[in-house]
Design an enzyme around this catalytic site. Structure first.
Site, short mmCIF file in Angstrom:
data_model
loop_
_atom_site.label_atom_id
_atom_site.label_comp_id
_atom_site.label_asym_id
_atom_site.label_seq_id
_atom_site.Cartn_x
_atom_site.Cartn_y
_atom_site.Cartn_z
N HIS A 144 -98.46 -34.83 35.52
CA HIS A 144 -97.69 -34.90 36.77
C HIS A 144 -97.59 -33.52 37.42
CE1 HIS A 144 -94.18 -36.23 39.29
NE2 HIS A 144 -93.84 -34.96 39.13
N GLU A 145 -97.30 -32.51 36.62
CA GLU A 145 -97.15 -31.15 37.17
C GLU A 145 -98.49 -30.60 37.64
OE1 GLU A 145 -94.32 -30.24 37.87
OE2 GLU A 145 -93.22 -31.65 36.60
N HIS A 148 -99.21 -32.01 40.96
CA HIS A 148 -98.49 -31.28 42.01
C HIS A 148 -99.33 -30.08 42.48
CE1 HIS A 148 -94.67 -33.09 42.78
NE2 HIS A 148 -94.23 -33.00 41.54
N GLU A 224 -93.53 -36.95 45.04
CA GLU A 224 -93.33 -37.34 43.64
C GLU A 224 -94.11 -38.61 43.30
OE1 GLU A 224 -91.82 -35.72 41.13
OE2 GLU A 224 -91.75 -34.14 42.64
#
Length: 289
Positions: A144-145, A148, A224
């Site tokens: 997930h990071e 980003h 997100e």
């Protein structure tokens, strides 16, 4: 750089439209007659709006390390640290970005990514996250990071904030001059802005700042959803990310500094001002993929 250039050009174009509109409506003549230079104000608003946001972005990694006490893993000291670094490297290669710095910090379950550039970012996970989740779930959070970073979310959020700041500065001062000019109408000793201008500007800076914060938070929530989907894509399946979100929903997430909250895995509680959607909404969006 292309993203920054497009955002700056868009903001300049919108400011130009505002200037033309005020001129067509005759507002600029009224305000100029009362001491306001619209062109100078537009330039001032751009500098004030973007200046702080860009400086904050450039200092983001340094500030993140200082505020969280994150320790960059230069040489893994144990198997867990080696695994985290290898996982970040695997996802970075798959996402086509440079290897980020990898760090660990003491705290409740959370993680974040920050940095001004895709190829020199920082990905950090908390000790609480490592202790509370399975390796597969931690891997999903790291994905997930990295998503980003690959999506350029740090730059995008900074530029969106800069655009909002610019409008707040510009509109509050235009309205402030208009109100002040109305209150001081007929004053032959009018030699500059009066109390009406300063009070109106301060009040509108606060009110419009709240509106801007709501818009920025809404945009962050959309990022997100995209990062969750990016993690599922990097892992090749969505269930680990769903499991990680479900696990986080039952934990008390660690609080991140305000400047980094939007890049964490878990966010605040207020719906309008929250940088993250509710966990159940994020899980539902993943299940629909």
């Amino acid at each position: 750089m292309k993203r920054i250039l497009l955002f700056v050009l868009t903001n300049v174009a919108v400011m130009a439209v505002l200037l033309v509109t005020t001129r067509l409506l005759g507002v600029d003549r009224f305000l100029t007659a009362n001491g306001l230079n619209m062109t100078a104000l537009a330039g001032f608003s751009l500098v004030m709006g973007f200046g702080g946001a860009i400086i904050s972005l450039l200092m983001s990694k340094t500030m993140a390390k200082m505020s969280t006490g994150a320790q960059v893993i230069t040489q893994p000291r144990n198997a867990d640290e080696a695994w985290i670094v290898d996982t970040v490297r695997k996802f970075a290669d798959k996402a086509g970005i440079g290897m980020p710095e990898v760090a660990i910090y003491d705290g409740a379950p959370n993680a974040f990514a920050t940095g001004a550039f895709k190829n020199s970012a920082l990905v950090a996970v908390s000790t609480g996250l490592l202790q509370s989740m399975t390796r597969e779930e931690v891997e999903a959070v790291i994905g997930h990071e990295v998503a980003h970073v690959a999506n350029g979310d740090m730059v995008t959020m900074t530029l969106v904030q800069g655009v909002m700041n610019t409008f707040v500065v510009f509109l509050s001062r235009v309205v402030g001059y208009a109100v002040d000019s109305f209150l001081r109408k007929g004053d032959s000793e009018n030699s500059g802005p009066g109390m009406g201008y300063y009070i109106t500007t301060i009040v509108l800076d606060i009110l419009l700042g709240f509106v801007a914060a709501i818009i920025v938070a809404w945009f962050s929530r959309q990022r997100e959803f995209r990062a969750d989907a990016g993690a599922a894509q990097l892992m090749g399946r969505k269930q680990p990310m769903i499991n990680a979100l479900a696990r986080l929903g039952g934990l008390t997430p660690g609080e991140l500094p305000k400047t980094m909250a939007a890049m964490g895995i878990a966010g605040g509680l207020g719906k309008l001002f929250s940088t993250h959607p509710p966990m159940e909404d994020r899980i539902a969006a993943l299940q629909k993929l």
